[in-house]
Motif scaffolding. Sequence first.
Motif, PDB file in Angstrom:
ATOM      1  N   UNK A   1       0.845  -1.205   0.000  1.00 51.76           N
ATOM      2  CA  UNK A   1       0.000   0.000   0.000  1.00 51.76           C
ATOM      3  C   UNK A   1       0.871   1.241   0.000  1.00 51.76           C
ATOM      4  N   UNK A   2       0.271   2.365  -0.368  1.00 50.96           N
ATOM      5  CA  UNK A   2       0.941   3.654  -0.245  1.00 50.96           C
ATOM      6  C   UNK A   2       0.683   4.177   1.163  1.00 50.96           C
ATOM      7  N   UNK A   3       1.740   4.555   1.842  1.00 48.66           N
ATOM      8  CA  UNK A   3       1.587   5.134   3.178  1.00 48.66           C
ATOM      9  C   UNK A   3       1.226   6.607   3.020  1.00 48.66           C
ATOM     10  N   UNK A   4       0.103   7.000   3.560  1.00 45.02           N
ATOM     11  CA  UNK A   4      -0.355   8.385   3.411  1.00 45.02           C
ATOM     12  C   UNK A   4      -0.487   9.090   4.757  1.00 45.02           C
ATOM     13  N   UNK A   5       0.374   8.690   5.714  1.00 41.67           N
ATOM     14  CA  UNK A   5       0.285   9.316   7.024  1.00 41.67           C
ATOM     15  C   UNK A   5       1.639   9.311   7.733  1.00 41.67           C
ATOM     16  N   UNK A   6       1.773  10.249   8.647  1.00 41.19           N
ATOM     17  CA  UNK A   6       2.814  10.241   9.662  1.00 41.19           C
ATOM     18  C   UNK A   6       2.052  10.362  10.973  1.00 41.19           C
ATOM     19  N   UNK A   7       2.303   9.455  11.906  1.00 41.13           N
ATOM     20  CA  UNK A   7       1.528   9.414  13.151  1.00 41.13           C
ATOM     21  C   UNK A   7       2.413   9.676  14.354  1.00 41.13           C
ATOM     22  N   UNK A   8       1.924  10.515  15.245  1.00 44.13           N
ATOM     23  CA  UNK A   8       2.546  10.792  16.534  1.00 44.13           C
ATOM     24  C   UNK A   8       1.759  10.012  17.581  1.00 44.13           C
ATOM     25  N   UNK A   9       2.459   9.288  18.431  1.00 47.98           N
ATOM     26  CA  UNK A   9       1.804   8.426  19.419  1.00 47.98           C
ATOM     27  C   UNK A   9       1.557   9.196  20.711  1.00 47.98           C
ATOM     28  N   UNK A  10       0.290   9.424  21.020  1.00 49.08           N
ATOM     29  CA  UNK A  10      -0.088  10.023  22.303  1.00 49.08           C
ATOM     30  C   UNK A  10      -0.077   8.928  23.370  1.00 49.08           C
ATOM     31  N   UNK A  11      -0.659   7.775  23.006  1.00 52.75           N
ATOM     32  CA  UNK A  11      -0.761   6.665  23.946  1.00 52.75           C
ATOM     33  C   UNK A  11      -0.742   5.368  23.154  1.00 52.75           C
ATOM     34  N   UNK A  12      -0.016   4.368  23.689  1.00 51.94           N
ATOM     35  CA  UNK A  12      -0.021   3.060  23.058  1.00 51.94           C
ATOM     36  C   UNK A  12       1.334   2.648  22.519  1.00 51.94           C
ATOM     37  N   UNK A  13       1.321   1.519  21.830  1.00 46.02           N
ATOM     38  CA  UNK A  13       2.548   0.941  21.271  1.00 46.02           C
ATOM     39  C   UNK A  13       2.227   0.357  19.900  1.00 46.02           C
ATOM     40  N   UNK A  14       3.081   0.661  18.931  1.00 46.91           N
ATOM     41  CA  UNK A  14       2.950   0.134  17.575  1.00 46.91           C
ATOM     42  C   UNK A  14       4.264  -0.503  17.158  1.00 46.91           C
ATOM     43  N   UNK A  15       4.198  -1.297  16.104  1.00 46.88           N
ATOM     44  CA  UNK A  15       5.411  -1.841  15.526  1.00 46.88           C
ATOM     45  C   UNK A  15       5.381  -1.653  14.017  1.00 46.88           C
ATOM     46  N   UNK A  16       6.572  -1.469  13.456  1.00 42.45           N
ATOM     47  CA  UNK A  16       6.754  -1.425  12.001  1.00 42.45           C
ATOM     48  C   UNK A  16       7.610  -2.628  11.661  1.00 42.45           C
ATOM     49  N   UNK A  17       7.164  -3.436  10.704  1.00 41.17           N
ATOM     50  CA  UNK A  17       7.887  -4.668  10.390  1.00 41.17           C
ATOM     51  C   UNK A  17       7.726  -5.038   8.923  1.00 41.17           C
ATOM     52  N   UNK A  18       8.588  -5.956   8.484  1.00 40.15           N
ATOM     53  CA  UNK A  18       8.440  -6.548   7.159  1.00 40.15           C
ATOM     54  C   UNK A  18       8.519  -8.059   7.304  1.00 40.15           C
TER      55      UNK A  18
END
Length: 193
Positions: A43-60
Amino acid sequence: MYEQINSGISRYVTFTDEEFEIFDSLLEFKSVPKKTILLHEGEMCNFEAFVIKGCLRKYYIDANGFEVILQFAIENAWISDISFSIYEDKPSQVFIETLEECELLIFSPETKETLFLKAPRFERAFRILMQRNLSVTQNRLFNTIAKTATEKYQEFLEHYPTIPQRVAQHYIASYLGISAEFLSKIRKKLAHQ
C-alpha cells in the motif's frame, strides 16, 4: 490532547501560539484498537503518526516468512513509512500495526505541506526530526553489525525500558534479530548476574 506533540516539537524550534494553532488544526486524532494494521505491505503510506498513547510496531516479512521488526513506537514517538511511500512515492515494503490500543495524531502529506506554507518554521523542526531519525537508524545498523546479542538487548532496555512489560518476548527477539529462545537465555543470564 495537543500538549504532548507541541511540547515534543518545540524542543527543536520555538513557536508562537498562532503557529501552534495552525499546527494543531491540521492534525487528525485517531483512536485505534489493539492489533489493527494501519499499513500493509504494497500500500501507499499516506500518514505520519505521533503516538499520544499506546505501542505500535513497524515490520516486514523476510524471504523465509519471518516477521522482522524495524521499529517500536510508543508515547511521544513518530511512525510512518517515509522512506518509500512518502518521499519516493513507491508502495510500502512494511506493515505498521498497533500492539496496544492507541491514540494517535496524524498528518497526511497534504496537510504537512499546508503546515509548511502557513507556518514555515515547522519545516525546520521536521528536518531536525528527520536528522534524529537518521541518526537512530544508523546507530541501530551499527549495533546490529558490531554488538553481541547481549549488548543489543541491554541497549534496547536502556532505550525502551517499558517495552518488555508491554509486548511479547518474540517481538523483542525479532527487533534484535535473534530467536525468542536465545533471548530467553540472555534474560536468564542477566537475571543471575
